[in-house]
Design an enzyme around this catalytic site. Structure first.
Site, short mmCIF file in Angstrom:
data_model
loop_
_atom_site.label_atom_id
_atom_site.label_comp_id
_atom_site.label_asym_id
_atom_site.label_seq_id
_atom_site.Cartn_x
_atom_site.Cartn_y
_atom_site.Cartn_z
N LYS A 75 0.86 -1.07 -0.37
CA LYS A 75 0.42 -0.16 -0.22
C LYS A 75 1.06 0.98 -0.14
O LYS A 75 1.97 1.12 0.59
CB LYS A 75 -1.22 0.11 1.33
CG LYS A 75 -1.89 1.09 1.58
CD LYS A 75 -2.95 1.09 2.50
CE LYS A 75 -3.72 1.71 2.24
NZ LYS A 75 -4.73 2.03 4.02
N SER A 150 -10.01 1.93 2.34
CA SER A 150 -8.72 2.34 2.05
C SER A 150 -7.98 1.65 1.48
O SER A 150 -7.14 2.30 0.11
CB SER A 150 -8.17 3.55 2.86
OG SER A 150 -7.74 3.02 3.97
N SER A 174 -10.01 -0.32 6.79
CA SER A 174 -9.45 0.10 5.93
C SER A 174 -8.86 -1.11 5.56
O SER A 174 -8.56 -1.53 4.04
CB SER A 174 -8.14 1.32 5.84
OG SER A 174 -9.43 1.67 5.59
N1 GLN Z 1 -13.24 4.34 6.08
C1 GLN Z 1 -13.04 5.03 7.72
C2 GLN Z 1 -11.95 6.85 7.37
O1 GLN Z 1 -12.26 6.72 6.71
C3 GLN Z 1 -11.12 3.52 7.72
C4 GLN Z 1 -10.50 4.33 7.34
C5 GLN Z 1 -9.17 3.39 7.33
O2 GLN Z 1 -9.22 2.48 7.84
N2 GLN Z 1 -7.89 4.38 7.34
O3 GLN Z 1 -11.92 7.20 8.15
#
Ligand code: GLN
Length: 483
Positions: A75, A150, A174
Site C-alpha cells: 500500500k 482505504s 480499511s
Molecule cells: N473509512 C474509515 C475512514 O475513512 C476507515 C479508514 C481506514 O481504516 N483507514 O476513516
C-alpha cells in the site's frame, strides 16, 4: 502460477519448479495487463526482477528466508526507501521516502519481491478508494463498483491475482472492508502487534498494518514476517510472536462463538445476513457453541470515531505545510500564503473535511465536549468487548452491511459513506484483532464475514478462518476475466 497458495509458491520455488524471476514476471505481466483496474500508483517491474534474480541466487545457495522470491504489493502508505510514497495524495506526489517502514524492511528481510505500490484513499481516509488523487480503483468482480477502501488497491490486486500478497492498513476498517468487498482474506492485527514506524500516520491510536491474501493460511505467512516488537514505534508491544503457520490446525469443537445482536439489526442487507447465517451454521456443525451476545455501545462507535480520527489526523497532517517536503505552491507571497495555498491546493476534499472537524473538536472550549467525550465512549466500547470475551472465544458477524456499491453512489453524502464501516470501527477503538473472510455472494458480489478475537489472539482467528477455508471454496473464487 497466479492461482497457487503461498505455501505452494514457496515449495515450487524451493523445488525448482519455477524461478522467482518467472514467478515475478507472471505477476508483473498481470499488473500491466489489468492496468485498467487502477490498482497501482507505481509499478516496480524492473526493480522487482532484480530482486527476484537475487532471490533465485539465495534459493540456489540454500540461503533462503521464509518468503524468499514471493511477490508482494505494498500500500502506498508505507515508506519505501527511494520509491515514491504518495499516500494517494497530491501532497506527496513528489515524495520519495528517505527510509523504509519497518513493515517494508521486515518483508524485504523475509525475502519478498515488491512488484508495486497500491492505490488507496487519500491519507487512508475513505471506504471506497474514490478519494485517491490518482483516481478510483475498480472492483475486479464488477468494474462499475468500488473495491472498498482505504486499502482498495491492495484488495483489488489480490482479488485479480495480480499479487499473491499485499499490505494494507486499518484505522477503522480499511483492511477488512475492502477484503470483504473484493472477496479476499484480510487481517487487522491487535494494536501494537505490527510496527507503525514508517507508516504515514492518519490516526495514530487506531492505525495498524496487516496482511491481505487469498486465504487465512497465506495471511499467516505474511503476518509472521510483519509482526513483532520495534523499538522505533513506542506503541509496539514487546510480546513474543507465535508461529502462526503452525497454529492452524486446532479443532473448533467446543469453541464458543458470540453473535452480537447489534450487528444484525437495521441497515444490514437481507442477502448479506443470510450468507452470514450460513457461515454461522457451518461453525455450529463443527461443534461450536453459538451464543447470542450484546455489544450495547455499538451505535456510538461511528460518532466517537469521527471525532477521534479527525482530531488525530488534523494533528498528524499539520506537518505537511509546504516547507520541508511534499507539495509547495508556486510563488508564495509570504509564509502564511505558502501554508495556505500549499495545503489548499494539495489536499483533497475529504482530507480537508477531516482536518476541519478535527481542528474544531480539539479547539479550546470544545475539547471536553467532543474529544474527551469520544474518549469516554471509546472506553465503554472496549468494556463491551471485554465482557463479551469472558464468555466467548471469537465474535462473528458481517464485515460490511452490504456488498460493493457503485462508483459515485455514495460520494455526495459522506455520512452514508461512513456507515460502510459500522461493523469494523469499534474494533479499532478497542484495539482488538479482527479479520474478514469470504463466505458467499450477494448479487454476484462477494460477502465477507468478520471474525473478532481477543487481544493478541491472531492465531485463534487464523485457525477459525483456516478451518472454514479447508471445507469451503469461497476464497478460491476468482472474478471472471481474471482466472
Ligand atoms: N473509512 C474509515 C475512514 O475513512 C476507515 C479508514 C481506514 O481504516 N483507514 O476513516
Amino acid at each position: 502460477m497466479h492461482k497457487l497458495s503461498v505455501s505452494q509458491l514457496v515449495d515450487g520455488l524451493r523445488n525448482g519448479d519455477f524461478s522467482s524471476v518467472e514467478l515475478t514476471q507472471c505477476f508483473v505481466n498481470r499488473m500491466q495487463k489489468f492496468n485498467d483496474l487502477n490498482a497501482f500508483i507505481t509499478e516496480l517491474g524492473e526493480r522487482a526482477i532484480l530482486q527476484a534474480t537475487n532471490a533465485d541466487k539465495l534459493i540456489k545457495e540454500k540461503k533462503h528466508r521464509p518468503l524468499t522470491g514471493i511477490p508482494i504489493a505494498h500500500k502506498d502508505i508505507f515508506c519505501m526507501y527511494g520509491v515514491k510514497t504518495s499516500c494517494g495524495s497530491k501532497m506527496l506526489d513528489n515524495f520519495y521516502a528517505p527510509y523504509d517502514a519497518t513493515v517494508v524492511e521486515k518483508l524485504d528481510q523475509a525475502g519478498c519481491v515488491t512488484i508495486g505500490r497500491t492505490n488507496m484513499d487519500e491519507f487512508a481516509m475513505g471506504s471506497s478508494n474514490e478519494s485517491s488523487y490518482y483516481g478510483p480503483v475498480k472492483n475486479p468482480w464488477n468494474t462499475d463498483c468500488v473495491p472498498g477502501g482505504s486499502s482498495g488497491g491492495s484488495a483489488a490486486a489480490v482479488a485479480a491475482r495480480i499479487a499473491p500478497l499485499a499490505t494494507g492498513t486499518d484505522t477503522g476498517g480499511s483492511i477488512r472492508q475492502p477484503a470483504a468487498l473484493c472477496g479476499v482474506t484480510g487481517l487487522k492485527p491487535t494494536y501494537g502487534r505490527v510496527s507503525r514506524y514508517g507508516l504515514i500516520a492518519y490516526a495514530s491510536s487506531l492505525d495498524q498494518g496487516g496482511p491481505f491474501g487469498k486465504s487465512a493460511e497465506d495471511c499467516a505467512y505474511m503476518l509472521q514476517a510483519m509482526a513483532g516488537f520495534d523499538e522505533k514505534d513506542s506503541t509496539s508491544l514487546d510480546k513474543a510472536v507465535p508461529d502462526y503457520t503452525q497454529l492452524l490446525n486446532s479443532t473448533l469443537k467446543g469453541k464458543v462463538i458470540g453473535v452480537p445482536e447489534e450487528y444484525f439489526s437495521e441497515g444490514l442487507s437481507a442477502e448479506v445476513k443470510s450468507v452470514i447465517e450460513g457461515a454461522i451454521k457451518w461453525y455450529e456443525q463443527q461443534g461450536c457453541e453459538i451464543k447470542n451476545i450484546s455489544l450495547p455501545n455499538t451505535n456510538l462507535a461511528i460518532p466517537a470515531y469521527y471525532v477521534i480520527a479527525p482530531a488525530e489526523c488534523s494533528s498528524n497532517l499539520s506537518r505537511l505545510d509546504g516547507v520541508r517536503y511534499g507539495y509547495r505552491c508556486e510563488d508564495p507571497k509570504d509564509l502564511r500564503d505558502l501554508y495556505d495555498r500549499s495545503r489548499s491546493e494539495a489536499f483533497g476534499d475529504e482530507v480537508k473535511r477531516r482536518i476541519m472537524i478535527g481542528t474544531y473538536a480539539l479547539s479550546a472550549g470544545y475539547y471536553d465536549a467532543y474529544y474527551l467525550k469520544a474518549q469516554q465512549i471509546r472506553r465503554l466500547i472496549s468494556e463491551d468487548f471485554k465482557k463479551a470475551f469472558e464468555h466467548v472465544d471469537v465474535i462473528l458477524g458481517p464485515t460490511t452491511p452490504e456488498p460493493a456499491f457503485k462508483i459515485g453512489e455514495k460520494t455526495a453524502d459522506p455520512v452514508t459513506m461512513y456507515l460502510s464501516d459500522i461493523y469494523t470501527i469499534s474494533i479499532n477503538l478497542a484495539g482488538l484483532p479482527a479479520m474478514s473472510v469470504p463466505c458467499g455472494f450477494s448479487d454476484s458480489l462477494p460477502v465477507g464475514m468478520q471474525l473478532i478475537g481477543n487481544y493478541f489472539e491472531e492465531d485463534n482467528l487464523l485457525n477459525f478462518a483456516h478451518q472454514y477455508q479447508m471445507d469451503t471454496d469461497w476464497h478460491k473464487k476468482t472474478p471472471e476475466g481474471f482466472e
